[in-house]
Every structure is written in C-alpha cells, then in structure tokens.
Write an enzyme that holds these catalytic residues in place. Structure first.
Site, PDB file in Angstrom:
ATOM      1  N   TYR A 118       0.858  -1.191   0.000  1.00  0.00           N
ATOM      2  CA  TYR A 118       0.000   0.000   0.000  1.00  0.00           C
ATOM      3  C   TYR A 118       0.887   1.232   0.000  1.00  0.00           C
ATOM      4  O   TYR A 118       1.903   1.284   0.705  1.00  0.00           O
ATOM      5  CB  TYR A 118      -0.903   0.016   1.237  1.00  0.00           C
ATOM      6  N   GLU A 206      -3.471   7.541  -3.883  1.00  0.00           N
ATOM      7  CA  GLU A 206      -3.547   6.288  -3.131  1.00  0.00           C
ATOM      8  C   GLU A 206      -3.427   5.140  -4.116  1.00  0.00           C
ATOM      9  O   GLU A 206      -4.276   4.994  -5.007  1.00  0.00           O
ATOM     10  CB  GLU A 206      -4.864   6.193  -2.354  1.00  0.00           C
TER      11      GLU A 206
END
Length: 395
Positions: A118, A206
């Site tokens: 991530y 993101e």
C-alpha cells in the site's frame, strides 16, 4: 476533484510511474476490442475487468473480475456495465457503473506469488508537510491493517524545500522488505510518484496495491487520485476529466454558483458564512435534537441572489424539517443578509418549513428589525442557545 482509475493511471504514466496497462471501454463490444489491443501490446491472455466509479473497495462489491478469454471479457463487462455497485466507500444506494477498465493480467499464471503493498501521498496538516504513507500489507483489507496492526503502517515526511530524496525512497523500499532489482525499481517508483503528486497539484494519491511482480517489476495496479480544486486553473487538461455523473448532484449544482456545499443525511438545513461557524452550527443542531442536512458556507458575499440560490438548494432535499440561517456580520452587513433572506423568501414563494434566522455582528439590530417586521414566517434568534431552542421546536 476525483478522477477515475484509468485517468489517474494515465497521469501517473506521463510522469514515469510504471502502471498496469489498461484501456477504458463503455460497452462490452468495446471491452473485447480493448482486450485484443492489450493482447497485441503486452501479450497478456488474461484480463482484469474493473468497474470505473469514484469509490474504493470495488473488488469487495463484485466490480473487479478476471476474464480468461475474449468471450469472458464480453460477458463480465456486460454484467458490470449498468450494475449498481455498492462498496464500503459508497452510500447504501451505490453507484451506477457506466464504463470499465480492461487491464492486463499482471498476476502471471504459474509464476511465483506476487507481493502487494500500500502507498499513498497526502498532506499531513498537523505537520504542515506532505507525507508518503505505506505498508507491506497492501490489498483489499488495508483498512483492517490500519485498525488491527497500525505498526505496519509507515510514514515518511517530505521536506517541501527538498522534495523526496533518494535516501528516503530507499528507506521506503527497505521497510517494505525489498532488495536487489525490486529495491531499485521501488526507489524509482517512489520518486516518480511524488513528482507526479506535486506536478498535478494533487491532494491525494492512493495506490493499493503497488505490486511487485514475479520478475521483480514494481507497478501501480490501482490509482485513486484527487486533484486540488483550487489548482485546476493551472491544469485545464485535468479539469476536462471531471465526471459530473459521479458527483452528488446537490454538490455539483452548488459548485456552479460558487457555494461551498456538502450533502449530509439530516433534517435541518444550514446556511452559514464561514467554515468554523458552520461546524459550530451543526453542533448546535445536534444538541437541539435535530441532525444537519448539509454543510453550506455562503461566504462573505451573502447578497439576495446568493441567499436565494442557497435556499433553493436546501429546499430540494425532501428530508428538510427546518432551516437555520446563522450569519456573523463582519465583511458582510447583517441587514443586507436579512434583506436577502426576505427577498429570497418572496421570490421562492411558499416555503413550507420553519426558517430560523440568527444574525450577529455589523447592523445586527437593524437586521432583526427587518426580519421581525417582514410579515413572513421567519423566526429571528439572538443567541446560539435561542437558535438551538427554535430548531428543537421545529423538529
């Protein structure tokens, strides 16, 4: 302004960020043609079909599926296009899918297991600096990682005078457990990602997941990109990417007339000048037993036209049981706002919900007199407690 995944990936690629290649399609037929083109470009025989909506968690909602043939590309695209997709990041009503992204398969069959990470870039307002947030535990359950094992979430603060350094990029790669080729690839990926973030005046990047493939390449497999609205005048090409069908219709209408508006789920409409006063007003409504139906900041130019536009927007919500106008007159005079309320009330006609008006500051006495002598069904209030009690009576 939020972007679709395919738009975000195109911007990332233009800054040298390695991405999972894909082509957007509006129909099942276009999806098949996209798959054939990807097969020619990359040699991929399997394809990832992704619903394109402004929300994460699409895989959990059935909006991301693997197609192992052109026939499956057609059938899966036909299932996804036109569906109402509900994810953890949408409302209960979900969002209508009008297009899909046909992506290359980067989870190569028979190869060693890829690894998912991530990574995001955003502003840390407390520190006053951009940060890169990352975790070795990427994938669909990153929210669970943050809740259950927060020590697995790392942050790297970026000095705005210097930007992300090679040392910081290597530190991120080390913390993700990488070495050799994949470490070098991740270092380049981080530097390019931050360059893209600054280059388009983004407020959020993101990437979940960032993928290490079986051959140690590093790719952005997803892309959630939000661009700072205030900077769009510098990026006309990005402004043209806006998809108003993905936006709340109330919020879009408000933006066209220069109102700062956020739709909520309550029953008391708010019209306020100043974000801080708006937050306090919503607290007052909650304390009175009501629930705010919106955040609406009319700013420092609350003339009759602007007030009327705000009233019309609030009244479109069928849940509204009362409207609270709470204005502090500093730049704007209270009597002008009061006259704006009266003019708007008369222009709109029958407003069948109670309207409570609290005006404090410059010419507040004159404003209260205008409201009280208007003959309209408008109640004036002086203190915050008075306004709260009036709202309580209404709801």
């Amino acid at each position: 302004m939020n972007l679709h995944e395919y738009q975000g990936k195109a911007l990332l690629k233009s800054f040298g960020v390695a991405i999972q290649e894909g082509i957007v399609a509006n129909t099942p037929e276009e999806a098949v043609e996209a798959a054939k083109e990807l097969n020619r470009m990359t040699g991929t025989d399997w394809f990832v079909i992704k619903a394109q909506i402004h929300a994460g968690g699409r895989g959990k909602g059935g909006g991301v599926k693997i197609a192992k043939s052109f026939d499956e590309v057609r059938s899966i695209s036909d299932q996804i296009i036109g569906m109402t997709l509900v994810t953890p990041q949408t409302s209960a009503e979900g969002k209508l899918v009008s297009k899909v992204l046909v992506g290359q398969d980067v989870y190569y069959p028979g190869a060693s297991e890829p690894e998912e990470y991530y990574m995001s870039v955003m502003m840390d307002r407390q520190a006053g600096r951009n940060i890169i947030m990352y975790s070795p535990d990427g994938g669909m359950d990153i929210e669970a990682v943050a809740e259950k094992t927060p020590e697995r979430i790392f942050k790297e603060e970026i000095d705005p005078k210097v930007g992300v350094t090679g040392f910081q990029a290597r530190k991120i790669a080390f913390n993700l457990g990488l070495s050799g080729k994949s470490l070098k690839e991740m270092t380049k990926f981080v530097v390019a990602l931050y360059k893209a973030y600054e280059g388009i005046d983004a407020s959020l990047f993101e990437i979940n997941p960032v993928l290490k493939t079986s051959d140690d390449s590093i790719l952005a497999v997803d892309a959630k990109v939000t661009v700072d609205d205030s900077a769009l005048y510098r990026h006309k090409d990005i402004a043209e990417m806006r998809d108003i069908t993905e936006e709340d219709p109330f919020e879009y209408e408000a933006s066209t007339v220069g109102l700062n508006f956020v739709k909520l789920d309550g029953n008391v409409g708010c019209m306020v000048n100043g974000a801080g006063l708006a937050m306090a007003t919503m607290d007052i409504i909650k304390m009175s037993g009501g629930s705010p139906a919106n955040f609406l900041d009319v700013g420092g130019t609350a003339d009759a036209k602007r007030v009327e536009q705000a009233f019309r927007l609030i009244l479109k919500d069928p849940k509204i049981k009362a409207i609270l106008v709470n204005i502090f007159g500093g730049i704007v005079r209270c009597d002008r706002v009061a006259q704006g309320v009266i003019d708007a009330y008369q222009s709109i006609g029958d407003i069948n919900v109670p309207v409570i008006v609290r005006l404090q500051g410059t010419n507040a006495v004159e404003a209260k007199a205008l409201i009280d002598n208007s003959g309209l069904k408008v109640t004036s209030a002086i203190t915050l407690l008075d306004a709260a009690n009036r709202v309580k009576e209404a709801v």
